[in-house]
Enzyme design. Structure first.
Site, PDB file in Angstrom:
ATOM      1  N   GLY A 165       0.732  -1.413  -0.094  1.00  0.00           N
ATOM      2  CA  GLY A 165       0.177   0.153  -0.016  1.00  0.00           C
ATOM      3  C   GLY A 165       0.804   1.360   0.129  1.00  0.00           C
ATOM      4  O   GLY A 165       0.226   2.339  -0.004  1.00  0.00           O
ATOM      5  N   LYS A 237      -4.062  -4.726   4.785  1.00  0.00           N
ATOM      6  CA  LYS A 237      -5.156  -5.877   4.985  1.00  0.00           C
ATOM      7  C   LYS A 237      -5.124  -5.875   6.633  1.00  0.00           C
ATOM      8  O   LYS A 237      -4.289  -5.909   7.344  1.00  0.00           O
ATOM      9  CB  LYS A 237      -4.696  -6.901   4.223  1.00  0.00           C
ATOM     10  N   ARG A 293       6.603 -13.738  -3.917  1.00  0.00           N
ATOM     11  CA  ARG A 293       7.281 -14.556  -2.501  1.00  0.00           C
ATOM     12  C   ARG A 293       5.999 -14.970  -1.838  1.00  0.00           C
ATOM     13  O   ARG A 293       4.913 -15.060  -2.383  1.00  0.00           O
ATOM     14  CB  ARG A 293       7.576 -13.337  -1.674  1.00  0.00           C
TER      15      ARG A 293
END
Length: 455
Positions: A165, A237, A293
């Site tokens: 973000g 999140k 990842r």
């Protein structure tokens, strides 16, 4: 299989990798900063090496110190976890030059998909839908105005490097474009050392859906379904679930097929995640980015598909094919994750580092807690505020919600503030219980609750 693996990370993910290695009979080496000397991953690794002061810029982001520790400990491989150096192509390449296996994709693939602008171009090349936007990096403010007028407001300015973000700014009209462009670029430069940004059309009130992919060096490429990560505050999140309550079987298949096709085309190897935006009607999806990842929220996929993604990462890097149980895995049950952060929602989510006087984690059937902290542990001020992940799994979504509410109610943490009260309240809302939320929902909820997010 490897003899010894260095874990180039900290916190719960470092501990998670150490546990996976132990189950594979692989020795582990922890690296730690001076601020992390009491972290659980330091205590449970077979060896531990201090690599510098508390700030990550002086420790976990120092490639020469990581490599020096790996050479001193004589390891075969390095697991980067998530964040820090996990998506740094330079780090993967240096590992290769030092004849140390990087547990992840190749440096070439990381470079291709780690740059969001290049990733968009790659997705478009192989037929994956993308939102309208700039054809490359925006070189000037004048060019930003020109592109925004062409594709129409609202737009989103995004950093080409990094994630989490950072370096992202929505722009609703021309009046705020200049300042948003400057802020996004400056934040990207500060966080990632690269101020380059690009622009795309802002999909209003979308769902954030990501697909988990696993690929080996033997030609096997599969996806393990989707996670709904739309419960976000400022693009961070806070609650995730698997599967998504939003998307239909038809669009799920289309997204899954697109994910596998893209990964095959770019020669992807190891675990990765492709993130999409799904419009509010649930009919159209757009490629957003790829994370080369393991993801923070990988446990909910593990619980639904009955697998261990970290062990799979290690085995793939060692040259083994995907496990048969992964190749044949089908989804079962429903899983939800709450990220427990050391923050005070009542004070605009101010960080809450300090000593944990009491730590009592919930338990019982279908409850999992991934953490590196304990009673008496002091949360350092230098890093991300997440101190634990609470994961629950049940036969149905309704049962999983009820189990999560119960587990959050059992969690006892004294000495610092956490996001648990906010997450408990969210789970009681009819919107969440009915799956009627999008990436704007949390911000609106905070305003309704008088917890205005001042940014």
């Amino acid at each position: 299989m490897f003899r010894k693996v260095l874990v180039a990370n900290r916190g719960e993910i470092a501990l998670r990798v150490i546990r996976a290695c132990k189950e594979l009979d692989v020795k582990t080496v922890a690296v730690y900063s001076e601020a992390d000397v009491d972290s659980m991953h330091v205590h449970l690794a077979d060896e531990a090496i201090c690599i510098g002061p508390g700030p990550s810029s002086e420790s976990y982001l120092k490639i020469p110190r990581i490599i020096a520790a790996a050479e001193i400990a004589n390891v075969d491989a390095i697991h980067p976890g998530y964040g820090f150096l996990s998506e740094k192509a330079e780090f993967a390449e240096i590992c290769k030059q030092c004849k140390i296996k990087f547990i992840g994709p190749s440096a070439e693939v990381i470079a291709m998909m780690g740059d969001k602008n290049t990733a968009r171009a790659t997705a478009r090349k192989f037929g994956v839908p993308i939102t309208p936007g700039s054809d490359g990096i925006i070189e000037s403010e004048d060019q930003a105005f020109e592109i925004a007028r062409r594709i129409g407001y609202p737009v989103m300015i995004k950093a080409t490097a990094g994630g989490g973000g950072r370096g992202m700014r929505p722009v609703l009209n021309e009046a705020t474009l200049r300042s948003s462009y400057q802020q996004a670029s400056m934040e990207a430069l500060k966080c990632f050392g690269d101020g380059s940004v690009y622009m795309e059309k802002l999909v209003e009130r979308p769902h954030h859906i990501e697909f988990q992919v696993v690929a080996d060096s033997h030609g096997n490429v599969i996806h393990l379904g989707e996670r709904d990560c739309s419960m976000q505050r400022r693009n961070q999140k806070i609650i995730e679930e698997c599967p998504s309550p939003k998307i239909s079987d038809e669009i799920r298949k289309a997204m899954g097929d697109a994910t596998v096709k893209l990964c095959k085309e770019i020669g992807y190897e190891n675990c990765g995640t492709i993130e999409y935006l799904v419009d509010n009607d649930g009919k159209n999806f757009y490629f957003m980015e790829m994370n080369t990842r393991i993801q923070v929220e990988h446990p909910i996929t593990e619980e639904v598909y009955g697998c261990d993604l970290i062990k799979e990462q290690i085995q793939i890097a060692a040259g083994l094919p995907l496990s048969q149980h992964i190749l044949k895995s089908t989804p079962r049950h429903h899983s939800i994750e709450c990220r427990i952060n050391a923050e005070d929602p009542a004070r605009n989510f101010a960080p809450s580092p300090g000593r944990i006087d009491l730590w009592y984690a919930p338990g019982g059937r279908g409850v999992r807690v991934d953490t590196h902290v304990y009673s008496g542990y002091s949360v350092p001020p230098h890093y991300d505020s997440m101190i634990a992940k609470l994961i629950v799994t049940a036969a149905t979504r309704d049962a999983a919600i009820r189990r999560m509410r119960r587990a959050l109610g059992e969690f006892m943490i004294q000495g610092i503030k956490t996001t648990i009260p906010l997450q408990s309240k969210i789970l009681t809302t009819s919107d969440f219980q009915q799956g009627k939320y999008d990436i704007t929902w949390v911000e609106n909820f905070l305003r309704q609750e008088g917890m205005k997010d001042k940014g």
